[in-house]
Scaffold this motif. Structure first.
Motif, PDB file in Angstrom:
ATOM      1  N   GLU A  46       0.826  -1.202   0.000  1.00 21.74           N
ATOM      2  CA  GLU A  46       0.000   0.000   0.000  1.00 21.74           C
ATOM      3  C   GLU A  46       0.865   1.259   0.000  1.00 21.74           C
ATOM      4  N   LEU A  47       1.991   1.197   0.695  1.00 26.08           N
ATOM      5  CA  LEU A  47       2.894   2.348   0.726  1.00 26.08           C
ATOM      6  C   LEU A  47       3.428   2.662  -0.667  1.00 26.08           C
ATOM      7  N   ILE A  48       3.864   1.640  -1.388  1.00 27.89           N
ATOM      8  CA  ILE A  48       4.400   1.861  -2.737  1.00 27.89           C
ATOM      9  C   ILE A  48       3.307   2.397  -3.664  1.00 27.89           C
ATOM     10  N   LYS A  49       2.114   1.823  -3.586  1.00 27.59           N
ATOM     11  CA  LYS A  49       0.987   2.333  -4.386  1.00 27.59           C
ATOM     12  C   LYS A  49       0.750   3.808  -4.084  1.00 27.59           C
ATOM     13  N   GLN A  50       0.777   4.136  -2.801  1.00 29.42           N
ATOM     14  CA  GLN A  50       0.543   5.518  -2.369  1.00 29.42           C
ATOM     15  C   GLN A  50       1.614   6.449  -2.919  1.00 29.42           C
ATOM     16  N   ARG A  51       2.880   6.045  -2.807  1.00 32.17           N
ATOM     17  CA  ARG A  51       3.966   6.916  -3.267  1.00 32.17           C
ATOM     18  C   ARG A  51       3.926   7.119  -4.788  1.00 32.17           C
ATOM     19  N   ILE A  52       3.610   6.070  -5.528  1.00 27.23           N
ATOM     20  CA  ILE A  52       3.481   6.201  -6.982  1.00 27.23           C
ATOM     21  C   ILE A  52       2.359   7.186  -7.307  1.00 27.23           C
ATOM     22  N   GLN A  53       1.228   7.042  -6.627  1.00 24.69           N
ATOM     23  CA  GLN A  53       0.082   7.912  -6.897  1.00 24.69           C
ATOM     24  C   GLN A  53       0.383   9.356  -6.519  1.00 24.69           C
ATOM     25  N   GLU A  54       1.149   9.556  -5.454  1.00 23.84           N
ATOM     26  CA  GLU A  54       1.508  10.926  -5.064  1.00 23.84           C
ATOM     27  C   GLU A  54       2.352  11.594  -6.140  1.00 23.84           C
ATOM     28  N   PHE A  55       3.254  10.853  -6.740  1.00 25.64           N
ATOM     29  CA  PHE A  55       4.018  11.381  -7.875  1.00 25.64           C
ATOM     30  C   PHE A  55       3.080  11.710  -9.036  1.00 25.64           C
ATOM     31  N   ILE A  56       2.187  10.779  -9.362  1.00 24.92           N
ATOM     32  CA  ILE A  56       1.264  10.976 -10.484  1.00 24.92           C
ATOM     33  C   ILE A  56       0.407  12.218 -10.261  1.00 24.92           C
ATOM     34  N   ASP A  57      -0.194  12.327  -9.077  1.00 23.15           N
ATOM     35  CA  ASP A  57      -1.088  13.455  -8.779  1.00 23.15           C
ATOM     36  C   ASP A  57      -0.360  14.787  -8.912  1.00 23.15           C
ATOM     37  N   TYR A  58       0.885  14.817  -8.483  1.00 21.83           N
ATOM     38  CA  TYR A  58       1.651  16.059  -8.560  1.00 21.83           C
ATOM     39  C   TYR A  58       2.022  16.382 -10.006  1.00 21.83           C
ATOM     40  N   LEU A  59       2.483  15.382 -10.727  1.00 22.09           N
ATOM     41  CA  LEU A  59       3.006  15.629 -12.072  1.00 22.09           C
ATOM     42  C   LEU A  59       1.905  15.904 -13.090  1.00 22.09           C
ATOM     43  N   ILE A  60       0.719  15.369 -12.871  1.00 21.15           N
ATOM     44  CA  ILE A  60      -0.394  15.643 -13.785  1.00 21.15           C
ATOM     45  C   ILE A  60      -0.724  17.141 -13.792  1.00 21.15           C
ATOM     46  N   LYS A  61      -0.530  17.788 -12.643  1.00 24.66           N
ATOM     47  CA  LYS A  61      -0.816  19.222 -12.527  1.00 24.66           C
ATOM     48  C   LYS A  61       0.376  20.085 -12.929  1.00 24.66           C
ATOM     49  N   GLU A  62       1.519  19.473 -13.179  1.00 33.79           N
ATOM     50  CA  GLU A  62       2.748  20.212 -13.485  1.00 33.79           C
ATOM     51  C   GLU A  62       2.663  20.822 -14.879  1.00 33.79           C
ATOM     52  N   GLU A  63       2.837  22.132 -14.944  1.00 33.17           N
ATOM     53  CA  GLU A  63       2.758  22.832 -16.228  1.00 33.17           C
ATOM     54  C   GLU A  63       4.087  22.848 -16.963  1.00 33.17           C
ATOM     55  N   GLU A  64       5.185  22.724 -16.237  1.00 31.95           N
ATOM     56  CA  GLU A  64       6.517  22.764 -16.849  1.00 31.95           C
ATOM     57  C   GLU A  64       6.729  21.535 -17.726  1.00 31.95           C
ATOM     58  N   LYS A  65       7.257  21.753 -18.932  1.00 35.60           N
ATOM     59  CA  LYS A  65       7.542  20.652 -19.854  1.00 35.60           C
ATOM     60  C   LYS A  65       9.054  20.520 -20.067  1.00 35.60           C
ATOM     61  N   TYR A  66       9.481  19.289 -20.303  1.00 31.24           N
ATOM     62  CA  TYR A  66      10.913  19.018 -20.427  1.00 31.24           C
ATOM     63  C   TYR A  66      11.203  18.208 -21.688  1.00 31.24           C
ATOM     64  N   ASP A  67      12.463  18.302 -22.127  1.00 30.64           N
ATOM     65  CA  ASP A  67      12.924  17.462 -23.233  1.00 30.64           C
ATOM     66  C   ASP A  67      13.184  16.040 -22.743  1.00 30.64           C
TER      67      ASP A  67
ATOM     68  N   PHE B 134      11.568  -9.437  -4.798  1.00 29.56           N
ATOM     69  CA  PHE B 134      10.573  -9.229  -3.754  1.00 29.56           C
ATOM     70  C   PHE B 134       9.682 -10.453  -3.612  1.00 29.56           C
ATOM     71  N   ASN B 135       9.260 -10.734  -2.388  1.00 26.41           N
ATOM     72  CA  ASN B 135       8.279 -11.795  -2.149  1.00 26.41           C
ATOM     73  C   ASN B 135       6.885 -11.356  -2.558  1.00 26.41           C
ATOM     74  N   SER B 136       6.630 -10.063  -2.471  1.00 29.47           N
ATOM     75  CA  SER B 136       5.318  -9.523  -2.834  1.00 29.47           C
ATOM     76  C   SER B 136       5.149  -9.503  -4.356  1.00 29.47           C
ATOM     77  N   PRO B 137       4.102 -10.163  -4.879  1.00 29.04           N
ATOM     78  CA  PRO B 137       3.849 -10.115  -6.329  1.00 29.04           C
ATOM     79  C   PRO B 137       3.668  -8.688  -6.836  1.00 29.04           C
ATOM     80  N   TYR B 138       3.003  -7.848  -6.046  1.00 29.66           N
ATOM     81  CA  TYR B 138       2.785  -6.462  -6.472  1.00 29.66           C
ATOM     82  C   TYR B 138       4.105  -5.712  -6.598  1.00 29.66           C
ATOM     83  N   LEU B 139       4.956  -5.836  -5.585  1.00 35.09           N
ATOM     84  CA  LEU B 139       6.247  -5.147  -5.637  1.00 35.09           C
ATOM     85  C   LEU B 139       7.107  -5.652  -6.791  1.00 35.09           C
ATOM     86  N   GLN B 140       7.068  -6.962  -7.024  1.00 36.21           N
ATOM     87  CA  GLN B 140       7.864  -7.525  -8.107  1.00 36.21           C
ATOM     88  C   GLN B 140       7.367  -7.030  -9.460  1.00 36.21           C
TER      89      GLN B 140
END
Length: 378
Positions: A67-88, A123-129
């Motif tokens: 759940e922690l990894i899912k949460q951290r991935i989603q926190e990145f997604i939520d932030y970056l979707i709103k990011e207006e800056e574009k990069y090469d 990882f032993n966890s299928p999700y993490l793997q």
């Protein structure tokens, strides 16, 4: 070029150090670089940066690691979707931000992304793997930091990953005292003779149990010896392993705070000083992407003991370090005694002193730029 680099933490782990040093080297070459990082304790990076950064806010950690990894991935997604800056270039240094960038690419928000693999985990966890495997298979370009992991990526994933070297800041890490060594020794309680240093915290990958058991053997000959194990901020708590570590310390009457010093994460201003407070660097790790701390120790002109495994053997041999079987406690303890011989220590220092010059962050940045250009041309 406008370049965004992504890392999962603001704490000084190897991959984070790599990200920051690379970012600053790219910035010095005239490119516009921004570092994005999860800011889990709301205090930012462990040191000021010479390039812009954006800290991604996080919520309190979930209970389970999945759940922690899912949460951290989603926190990145939520932030970056709103990011207006574009990069090469969008370049991730870890599994978490890579999985977030995959979502953005698949949504058409970013054109492509790169990932550097520092080492392959299991990882032993299928999700993490699944997350881990996806972070290797999905990038438009996968890079790695050593010939060993290049070979492993090809064998295990059929991924061709160019090698981008690590570097060392020889302006920061050197044997030259700055007058603050005595103060740091006093604050950490460093009074021993000899003093052994290891960096990376207490965890299975660092082989902390066998290091401690080897040190217990050294204490029989040198009862005033001290072992410093610094660092250790990580995504996983390794609680059972840590419990076993302290159980072993108690069994061998190794006193924490006296024979064994565990200062945790060292402030950036003090880390280079800490190397100069030790007589030898001991690092019997069983898995590393490269071993940045070994370069730091060598640049500080410390004699080194480390594992006789790749990738260490890509830049070290028996003439430049005492290479040991990391699974053999007796071999580690013998090396810890042997390295106290002044002739042995000086030989190792003399034979390793030229190594840091081969690994500059400027050279690493240029290698990255060449690969970035190829990706943009395809």
């Amino acid at each position: 070029m406008k370049i965004a680099l992504f890392t999962y933490s603001t704490k000084p782990r190897g991959g984070v150090i790599h990200t920051l040093e690379l970012a600053e080297a790219l910035q010095c070459l005239g490119h516009q670089v921004c570092v994005y990082a999860l800011d889990k304790d709301c205090i930012g990076f462990h040191r000021p940066l010479k390039c812009p950064s954006k800290l991604v806010p996080t919520k309190p950690a979930a209970q389970s690691i999945d759940e922690l990894i899912k949460q951290r991935i989603q926190e990145f997604i939520d932030y970056l979707i709103k990011e207006e800056e574009k990069y090469d270039i969008y370049h991730s240094q870890d599994c978490i931000s890579t999985n977030a960038l995959k979502v953005l690419r698949d949504k058409g928000i970013i054109p492509h992304f790169i990932r550097t693999v520092h080492h392959i985990d299991e990882f032993n966890s299928p999700y993490l793997q699944e997350c881990h495997d996806r972070s290797i298979l999905e990038p438009d370009l996968c890079l790695c930091v050593s010939g060993y992991w290049q070979q492993q990526l090809k064998q295990q994933y059929q991924v061709d990953a160019p090698v981008v070297i690590n570097g060392i800041n020889t302006q920061k890490f050197s044997s030259k005292p700055n007058g603050l060594e005595t103060q740091l020794k006093q604050s950490l309680g460093i009074t021993g003779n000899p003093v052994y240093l290891s960096i990376g915290g207490i965890e299975p990958r660092k082989n902390s149990l066998k290091l401690l058991q080897a040190f217990s053997q050294v204490l029989k000959t040198y009862p005033q010896a001290q072992l410093i194990i610094a660092g250790g901020d990580t995504l996983f708590d390794y609680k059972p392993y840590r419990v076993e570590f302290f159980t072993i310390a108690k069994q061998h009457n190794i006193s924490v705070g006296e024979s064994l010093i565990l200062p945790g994460v060292i402030a950036d201003r003090d880390i280079s000083i800490l190397y100069r407070c030790a007589d030898a660097f001991v690092f019997p790790s069983v898995k590393e992407g490269w071993g940045l701390v070994l370069l730091e120790a060598i640049a500080s002109e410390l004699p080194v003991i480390t594992s006789k495994i790749a990738p260490f053997t890509e830049f070290l041999d028996h003439e430049s370090a005492l290479l040991v079987d990391p699974y053999d406690i007796k071999t580690i303890s013998i090396a810890m005694l042997d390295i106290l011989n002044k002739d042995v220590a000086q030989k190792l220092i003399n034979n390793s002193v030229s190594i840091p010059a081969q690994y500059s962050w400027q050279r690493s940045a240029q290698i990255h730029l060449n690969l970035y250009q190829k990706l943009l041309l395809n």
